[in-house]
Write an enzyme that holds these catalytic residues in place. Structure first.
Site, mmCIF file in Angstrom:
data_model
loop_
_atom_site.group_PDB
_atom_site.id
_atom_site.type_symbol
_atom_site.label_atom_id
_atom_site.label_comp_id
_atom_site.label_asym_id
_atom_site.label_seq_id
_atom_site.Cartn_x
_atom_site.Cartn_y
_atom_site.Cartn_z
ATOM 1 N N ASN A 11 0.854 -1.192 0.000
ATOM 2 C CA ASN A 11 0.000 0.000 0.000
ATOM 3 C C ASN A 11 0.893 1.247 0.000
ATOM 4 O OD1 ASN A 11 -1.458 2.242 1.010
ATOM 5 N ND2 ASN A 11 -3.018 0.883 1.866
ATOM 6 N N LYS A 12 0.890 1.991 -1.092
ATOM 7 C CA LYS A 12 1.835 3.118 -1.229
ATOM 8 C C LYS A 12 1.523 4.249 -0.243
ATOM 9 C CE LYS A 12 -0.210 5.388 -5.384
ATOM 10 N NZ LYS A 12 -1.478 5.683 -4.826
ATOM 11 N N ASP A 70 -0.607 -4.100 9.755
ATOM 12 C CA ASP A 70 -1.967 -4.524 9.428
ATOM 13 C C ASP A 70 -2.890 -3.611 10.211
ATOM 14 O OD1 ASP A 70 -3.329 -6.486 7.719
ATOM 15 O OD2 ASP A 70 -4.416 -6.945 9.562
ATOM 16 N N PHE A 150 -6.233 7.926 2.120
ATOM 17 C CA PHE A 150 -6.676 6.732 1.400
ATOM 18 C C PHE A 150 -7.753 6.020 2.209
ATOM 19 C CE2 PHE A 150 -4.694 3.199 3.821
ATOM 20 C CZ PHE A 150 -3.895 3.922 4.684
ATOM 21 N N GLY A 151 -8.234 4.910 1.647
ATOM 22 C CA GLY A 151 -9.160 4.039 2.372
ATOM 23 C C GLY A 151 -10.378 4.781 2.902
ATOM 24 N N ASP A 153 -10.435 7.226 4.984
ATOM 25 C CA ASP A 153 -10.120 8.580 5.474
ATOM 26 C C ASP A 153 -11.239 9.604 5.234
ATOM 27 O OD1 ASP A 153 -7.723 7.975 6.673
ATOM 28 O OD2 ASP A 153 -6.472 8.651 5.015
ATOM 29 N N LYS A 173 -2.242 14.418 9.742
ATOM 30 C CA LYS A 173 -2.739 13.074 10.089
ATOM 31 C C LYS A 173 -1.689 12.325 10.912
ATOM 32 C CE LYS A 173 -4.286 8.667 8.135
ATOM 33 N NZ LYS A 173 -4.367 7.813 6.945
ATOM 34 N N HIS A 178 -3.543 6.453 14.202
ATOM 35 C CA HIS A 178 -3.250 5.103 14.703
ATOM 36 C C HIS A 178 -1.854 4.607 14.315
ATOM 37 C CE1 HIS A 178 -5.254 5.354 10.904
ATOM 38 N NE2 HIS A 178 -4.970 4.124 10.561
HETATM 39 P P1 ITT Z 1 -0.828 -4.187 2.848
HETATM 40 O O1 ITT Z 1 -1.534 -5.416 3.363
HETATM 41 O O2 ITT Z 1 -0.032 -4.454 1.634
HETATM 42 O O3 ITT Z 1 -0.046 -3.475 3.911
HETATM 43 P P2 ITT Z 1 -3.544 -3.126 2.614
HETATM 44 O O4 ITT Z 1 -4.101 -1.863 2.046
HETATM 45 O O5 ITT Z 1 -4.128 -4.415 2.101
HETATM 46 O O6 ITT Z 1 -1.955 -3.108 2.385
HETATM 47 P P3 ITT Z 1 -4.444 -3.881 5.274
HETATM 48 O O7 ITT Z 1 -4.509 -5.319 4.892
HETATM 49 O O8 ITT Z 1 -3.812 -3.509 6.569
HETATM 50 O O9 ITT Z 1 -3.656 -3.031 4.162
HETATM 51 O O10 ITT Z 1 -5.901 -3.315 5.163
HETATM 52 C C1 ITT Z 1 -6.269 -2.217 5.872
HETATM 53 C C2 ITT Z 1 -7.381 -1.477 5.166
HETATM 54 O O11 ITT Z 1 -7.932 -0.607 6.172
HETATM 55 C C3 ITT Z 1 -6.842 -0.570 4.057
HETATM 56 O O12 ITT Z 1 -6.977 -1.133 2.783
HETATM 57 C C4 ITT Z 1 -7.724 0.653 4.208
HETATM 58 O O13 ITT Z 1 -8.908 0.480 3.493
HETATM 59 C C5 ITT Z 1 -8.044 0.685 5.687
HETATM 60 N N1 ITT Z 1 -7.114 1.585 6.401
HETATM 61 C C6 ITT Z 1 -6.022 1.239 7.138
HETATM 62 N N2 ITT Z 1 -5.399 2.320 7.598
HETATM 63 C C7 ITT Z 1 -6.098 3.368 7.136
HETATM 64 C C8 ITT Z 1 -5.936 4.753 7.243
HETATM 65 O O14 ITT Z 1 -4.919 5.299 7.895
HETATM 66 N N3 ITT Z 1 -6.827 5.540 6.635
HETATM 67 C C9 ITT Z 1 -7.865 5.016 5.954
HETATM 68 N N4 ITT Z 1 -8.081 3.721 5.779
HETATM 69 C C10 ITT Z 1 -7.199 2.892 6.369
#
Ligand code: ITT
Length: 193
Positions: A11-12, A70, A150-151, A153, A173, A178
């Site tokens: 995850n970049k 994770d 991302f995600g 947010d 942020k 976290h």
């Molecule tokens: P890696 O496993 O390669 O590290 P990933 O994106 O799949 O990348 P995770 O398995 O830890 O990462 O999944 C966590 C998900 O939770 C991620 O895809 C986001 O959708 C969300 N997430 C985690 N941290 C976040 C943040 O700081 N802000 C927003 N969403 C977040």
């Protein structure tokens, strides 16, 4: 000379956040410098298990020191979902927009919007590992706001803040989030070892 640390994440955005906070301690490398064509396996039932699985996979495959993350969003009214399944809440393939909209749909009409983000970082070096947890409490807003990050947010508003994470710069942020809180514990650990 600073030691080299590989970030075991695909995850970049995580790479950006973690690199900004670790640049004084390590020479940071992402996975682009290793020949990894597959997705890192992630089959655990908890954040701790997945974090360790990712760290161990990269550390052992490439014989490097690494840090894995994770993380997940736990929503109180949904009994902690999406939690460990945050990345694939709306199914395969992973899609941030679909996840966020499914979460809003599942919360429609529900007044309890309390949620928390949790991160478990695992540092894996020379065959042994240590994990660090960080969390931040907040609320899920009704309508997404902001374009940073991302995600989830755009729908997460940290406690005592008027903006969502997506309305903050990466530096803002990183002062409260976290991942940054878990990293603070990691840095304290490094200071003591
Ligand atoms: P890696 O496993 O390669 O590290 P990933 O994106 O799949 O990348 P995770 O398995 O830890 O990462 O999944 C966590 C998900 O939770 C991620 O895809 C986001 O959708 C969300 N997430 C985690 N941290 C976040 C943040 O700081 N802000 C927003 N969403 C977040």
């Amino acid at each position: 000379m600073l030691p080299v640390l590989y970030l075991a994440t695909q995850n970049k955005h995580k790479v950006e956040e973690l690199s900004a906070l670790l640049q004084d301690n390590f020479v940071i490398r992402d996975l682009s410098t290793l020949s990894l064509s597959e997705e890192i396996p992630e089959t655990g039932n908890t954040l701790e298990e997945n974090s360790l699985q990712k760290a161990r996979y990269i550390a052992e495959k490439f014989q490097v020191t690494c840090l894995a993350d994770d993380s997940g969003l736990e929503v109180e009214a949904l009994d902690g979902a999406p939690g460990v399944f945050s990345a694939r809440y709306a199914g395969e393939p992973k899609n941030d927009q679909a996840n966020l909209h499914l979460l809003l749909t599942n919360l429609s009409g529900i007044t309890n919007r309390r949620a928390r983000f949790v991160t478990v970082l695992t540092y894996y070096a020379n065959g042994s590992y240590t994990s660090f947890e960080g969390e931040i409490q907040g609320n899920i807003v009704e309508v997404p706001r902001g374009t940073q990050g991302f995600g989830y947010d755009p729908i997460f508003q940290p406690e005592n803040e008027t903006r969502t994470f997506a309305e903050m710069s990466l530096a803002e942020k990183n002062l409260i989030a976290h991942r940054a809180r878990a990293l603070e514990k990691f840095k304290n650990y490094l200071d003591k070892t």
